[in-house]
Design a protein around this motif. Structure first.
Motif, PDB file in Angstrom:
ATOM      1  N   HIS A 101      14.478  15.938 -28.987  1.00  0.00           N
ATOM      2  CA  HIS A 101      14.296  15.059 -30.139  1.00  0.00           C
ATOM      3  C   HIS A 101      12.831  14.679 -30.313  1.00  0.00           C
ATOM      4  O   HIS A 101      12.361  14.512 -31.438  1.00  0.00           O
ATOM      5  CB  HIS A 101      15.103  13.774 -29.975  1.00  0.00           C
ATOM      6  N   GLU A 102      12.132  14.489 -29.210  1.00  0.00           N
ATOM      7  CA  GLU A 102      10.742  14.033 -29.268  1.00  0.00           C
ATOM      8  C   GLU A 102       9.860  14.883 -28.350  1.00  0.00           C
ATOM      9  O   GLU A 102      10.245  15.200 -27.220  1.00  0.00           O
ATOM     10  CB  GLU A 102      10.623  12.569 -28.830  1.00  0.00           C
ATOM     11  N   ILE A 103       8.676  15.225 -28.855  1.00  0.00           N
ATOM     12  CA  ILE A 103       7.676  15.965 -28.088  1.00  0.00           C
ATOM     13  C   ILE A 103       6.400  15.138 -28.094  1.00  0.00           C
ATOM     14  O   ILE A 103       5.920  14.727 -29.155  1.00  0.00           O
ATOM     15  CB  ILE A 103       7.422  17.350 -28.719  1.00  0.00           C
ATOM     16  N   LEU A 136      13.254  12.591 -20.447  1.00  0.00           N
ATOM     17  CA  LEU A 136      14.038  11.400 -20.762  1.00  0.00           C
ATOM     18  C   LEU A 136      15.019  11.689 -21.889  1.00  0.00           C
ATOM     19  O   LEU A 136      14.667  12.312 -22.894  1.00  0.00           O
ATOM     20  CB  LEU A 136      13.121  10.257 -21.202  1.00  0.00           C
ATOM     21  N   LYS A 137      16.232  11.214 -21.740  1.00  0.00           N
ATOM     22  CA  LYS A 137      17.172  11.193 -22.854  1.00  0.00           C
ATOM     23  C   LYS A 137      16.612  10.310 -23.966  1.00  0.00           C
ATOM     24  O   LYS A 137      15.910   9.327 -23.684  1.00  0.00           O
ATOM     25  CB  LYS A 137      18.506  10.641 -22.339  1.00  0.00           C
ATOM     26  N   ASP A 138      16.921  10.619 -25.203  1.00  0.00           N
ATOM     27  CA  ASP A 138      16.328   9.889 -26.320  1.00  0.00           C
ATOM     28  C   ASP A 138      16.980   8.522 -26.542  1.00  0.00           C
ATOM     29  O   ASP A 138      17.407   8.169 -27.637  1.00  0.00           O
ATOM     30  CB  ASP A 138      16.396  10.723 -27.598  1.00  0.00           C
ATOM     31  N   ASP A 146       8.763   7.810 -31.368  1.00  0.00           N
ATOM     32  CA  ASP A 146      10.073   7.384 -31.875  1.00  0.00           C
ATOM     33  C   ASP A 146      11.119   7.390 -30.770  1.00  0.00           C
ATOM     34  O   ASP A 146      11.043   8.170 -29.812  1.00  0.00           O
ATOM     35  CB  ASP A 146      10.557   8.336 -32.969  1.00  0.00           C
ATOM     36  N   THR A 147      12.112   6.533 -30.928  1.00  0.00           N
ATOM     37  CA  THR A 147      13.390   6.635 -30.244  1.00  0.00           C
ATOM     38  C   THR A 147      14.437   6.599 -31.350  1.00  0.00           C
ATOM     39  O   THR A 147      14.692   5.541 -31.928  1.00  0.00           O
ATOM     40  CB  THR A 147      13.625   5.466 -29.273  1.00  0.00           C
ATOM     41  N   THR A 148      15.006   7.738 -31.690  1.00  0.00           N
ATOM     42  CA  THR A 148      15.994   7.748 -32.772  1.00  0.00           C
ATOM     43  C   THR A 148      17.415   7.615 -32.272  1.00  0.00           C
ATOM     44  O   THR A 148      18.295   7.184 -32.999  1.00  0.00           O
ATOM     45  CB  THR A 148      15.903   9.043 -33.596  1.00  0.00           C
ATOM     46  N   LYS A 188      11.592  13.924 -24.987  1.00  0.00           N
ATOM     47  CA  LYS A 188      12.886  13.234 -24.967  1.00  0.00           C
ATOM     48  C   LYS A 188      13.945  14.190 -25.503  1.00  0.00           C
ATOM     49  O   LYS A 188      13.741  14.908 -26.485  1.00  0.00           O
ATOM     50  CB  LYS A 188      12.828  11.942 -25.776  1.00  0.00           C
ATOM     51  N   THR A 189      15.089  14.162 -24.850  1.00  0.00           N
ATOM     52  CA  THR A 189      16.092  15.202 -25.048  1.00  0.00           C
ATOM     53  C   THR A 189      17.237  14.767 -25.960  1.00  0.00           C
ATOM     54  O   THR A 189      17.495  13.581 -26.164  1.00  0.00           O
ATOM     55  CB  THR A 189      16.644  15.644 -23.675  1.00  0.00           C
TER      56      THR A 189
END
Length: 571
Positions: A101-103, A136-138, A146-148, A188-189
């Motif tokens: 989800h995040e890089i 990390l899990k998102d 971001d943390t969506t 984040k994964t």
């Protein structure tokens, strides 16, 4: 009722997805031809992903986390070269598997350079995890990103809040602890919409499949973690577990995990679904490519005394003595050594949904190997797990879906089809019913404890842990995960659980009994869903379950049992 603004939420999702891909360095991007080849590939692990990596990168990513940290400490690798190897691998993994989800690779590389400067100037490392990349899990907040959590409405916000004092300004406590320990955070994964699903699919990036076998799911809700790790884009990462969410992806992807008692690792400032549901709360868990990796980061975080900042936590330090005492009950090859042998329960089935042939064989492999190694095996017949599942699921749905729909309304996105009935908007559960279920859950925990205590009556020795299925199937065919009681019951009990890989499904030997009579409609659906050809090659794992606060003990039991399997050649 409102109309879904399809063009709005879809455009936001597409823009976010493209922005994430745009953070991958051009030299790490795959061609359309390479992506098409990956889409047609059954197994993306091992040789397939390795073709895109250089020899030195492979040398780094194939190491165990404990060995890698040791080499960093000795100066055999720089933090930057390690970080670049994992960022590149994660970049390739995402392009062929859709698991991030995040890089924030540039942020990670800058951090690595800072660590290298410190090492050069002082001749020593920064903390116990100096230079170790951790995914990390998102759900975990990392400043600047971001943390969506899979919600379109959370893009560019702090959990839907647009307050500039919060957006991109908060670290989850465990993130702060990891940074103080010298870890490097870089991605984040992926996870499913709502978190409350055993597969990984959302409206943001779509579906994440299983890299071992793309006919199957990577599990959920920490599914992206499991997928990234089996592709060696990470050696260790943090997830969460409210109904099996670190155990399911570990078993489905062929890696390891721990689900600790919920007051062991800090959940402060971690995003969550239905955050007010604290009767059976989510717990921070760890997934890793080895049990050693999990022990390393678990003990490191506890060395920071996280309970000083998270008042929910129990003030329990890492108990190396408990781990060592348990390990001392076996020889290096895992066999009984004259000290008190392990006494393990075996839970073959909950008599609601019978495990499919690959899981049945996996359980037999473990039981036969443990017996031959001289340890005790006893049949496990605890209080009916249907009670635990019913109570646990009731709490997950107690608010009538109002928290979930609140987040969906931020963008107008709909529930994914798989969840539309389960979490359609309802009236919340009444307080009286809530309290009655709380009492019933408490009584179930008491009955389970009484049963566990009764296991000492025959020989004076309590069962140390229980061997159980994680699910009634190996990595599941998408859309065919019908029964989650094998993991949910452990969340209600808040027990410690470790997952270890055992074997892989084999169509030549995992043959369904044509005369099997299903126990009920759900069992019939699960049995009908088994297809030996499709499941061929799917990882088979088991969970080993101990009591509350027995994390060090269950990690030791996991090490012994996994060593027994390796010695026996079961792998």
């Amino acid at each position: 009722m409102f109309l879904f603004r399809d063009e709005t939420w879809k455009a936001k999702a597409e823009a976010k997805t493209n922005a994430t891909l745009g953070k991958i360095a051009p030299e790490w991007r795959l061609s359309s031809k390479e992506l098409e080849k990956a889409a047609q590939q059954r197994d993306l692990t091992g040789p397939f992903i390795e073709q895109y990596l250089e020899e030195e990168e492979l040398r780094i990513i194939k190491l165990d986390a404990t060995t890698l940290v040791s080499k960093l400490r000795k100066g055999e690798f720089t933090a930057k070269e390690v970080t670049l190897a994992f960022c590149k691998t994660a970049a390739v993994a995402h392009q062929i598997n859709n698991n991030l989800h995040e890089i924030f690779f540039e942020q990670a590389i800058q951090r690595a350079e800072e660590l290298d400067r410190y090492y050069h100037e002082h001749g020593t490392t920064v903390g116990l995890l100096h230079g170790l990349p951790v995914s990390l899990k998102d759900q975990f907040h990392v400043k600047g990103n971001d943390t969506t959590m899979g919600y379109i409405g959370w893009i560019g916000t702090y959990e839907g809040n647009k307050d500039p004092d919060l957006v991109h300004k908060i670290n989850s406590q465990v993130v702060s602890e990891l940074l103080e320990l010298g870890a490097i955070l870089y991605c984040k994964t992926s996870l499913p919409q709502t978190l409350l699903f055993g597969e990984t699919v959302n409206n943001l990036i779509g579906r994440t499949l299983n890299p071992n076998n793309q006919n199957l799911s990577c599990g959920g809700s920490s599914g992206g973690e499991g997928a990234l790790q089996v592709l060696r884009g990470s050696l260790v990462g943090f997830g969460t577990d409210i109904g099996g969410s670190v155990r399911i992806p570990a078993a489905f992807n062929g890696i390891f995990s721990i689900r600790p008692t919920h007051t062991r690792l800090p959940y402060r400032n971690v995003a969550n679904v239905i955050p007010g549901e604290t009767t059976y709360p989510s717990t921070i868990g760890i997934l890793g490519t080895s049990l050693g990796a999990i022990e390393l980061v678990f003990s490191a975080v506890l060395s920071r005394q996280p309970w000083l900042n998270d008042p929910v936590l129990a003030p329990i330090s890492w108990r190396q003595s408990l781990l060592d005492e348990t390990l001392a009950r076996a020889a290096p090859d895992g066999s009984a050594n004259g000290n008190t042998p392990l006494k393990l329960g075996i839970y073959w089935t909950d008599n609601v949904v019978t495990p499919q042939p690959p899981i049945q064989r996996g359980l037999r492999i473990v039981v036969d190997a443990v017996r031959k190694a001289g340890h005790k095996i006893v049949e496990w017949q605890p209080p009916d797990q249907r009670t635990a599942k019913r109570i646990h699921l009731a709490f997950l749905k107690a608010d009538g879906g109002h928290d979930i729909h609140k987040q969906l309304r931020l963008s107008g996105e709909p529930l994914i089809p798989q969840l539309r009935e389960t979490f359609r908007l309802r009236d919340p559960m009444s307080l009286i019913t809530y309290q009655e279920l709380t009492v019933e859950g408490r009584d179930y925990e008491g009955a389970y404890a009484d049963y566990w205590n009764s296991t000492a009556e025959s020989d004076g020795q309590l069962v140390d842990a229980v061997i159980m299925p994680v699910a009634p199937h190996a990595a599941v065919i998408p859309g065919k995960y019908y029964h989650t009681a094998y993991t949910e019951s452990i969340n209600l009990l808040d027990y410690s659980a470790v997952v270890i890989p055992v074997t892989k499904a084999d169509k030549s030997i995992d043959i369904a009994d044509p005369n099997y009579t299903p126990l009920n409609d759900v069992d019939a659906k699960n049995w009908a869903a088994y297809d030996a050809d499709i499941y061929d090659g799917a990882p088979v794992g088991v969970q080993l379950v101990a009591r509350k606060y027995d994390e060090e003990k269950i990690l030791a039991v996991g090490r012994i049992v996994y060593q027994i399997l390796k010695t026996a050649g079961a792998r």
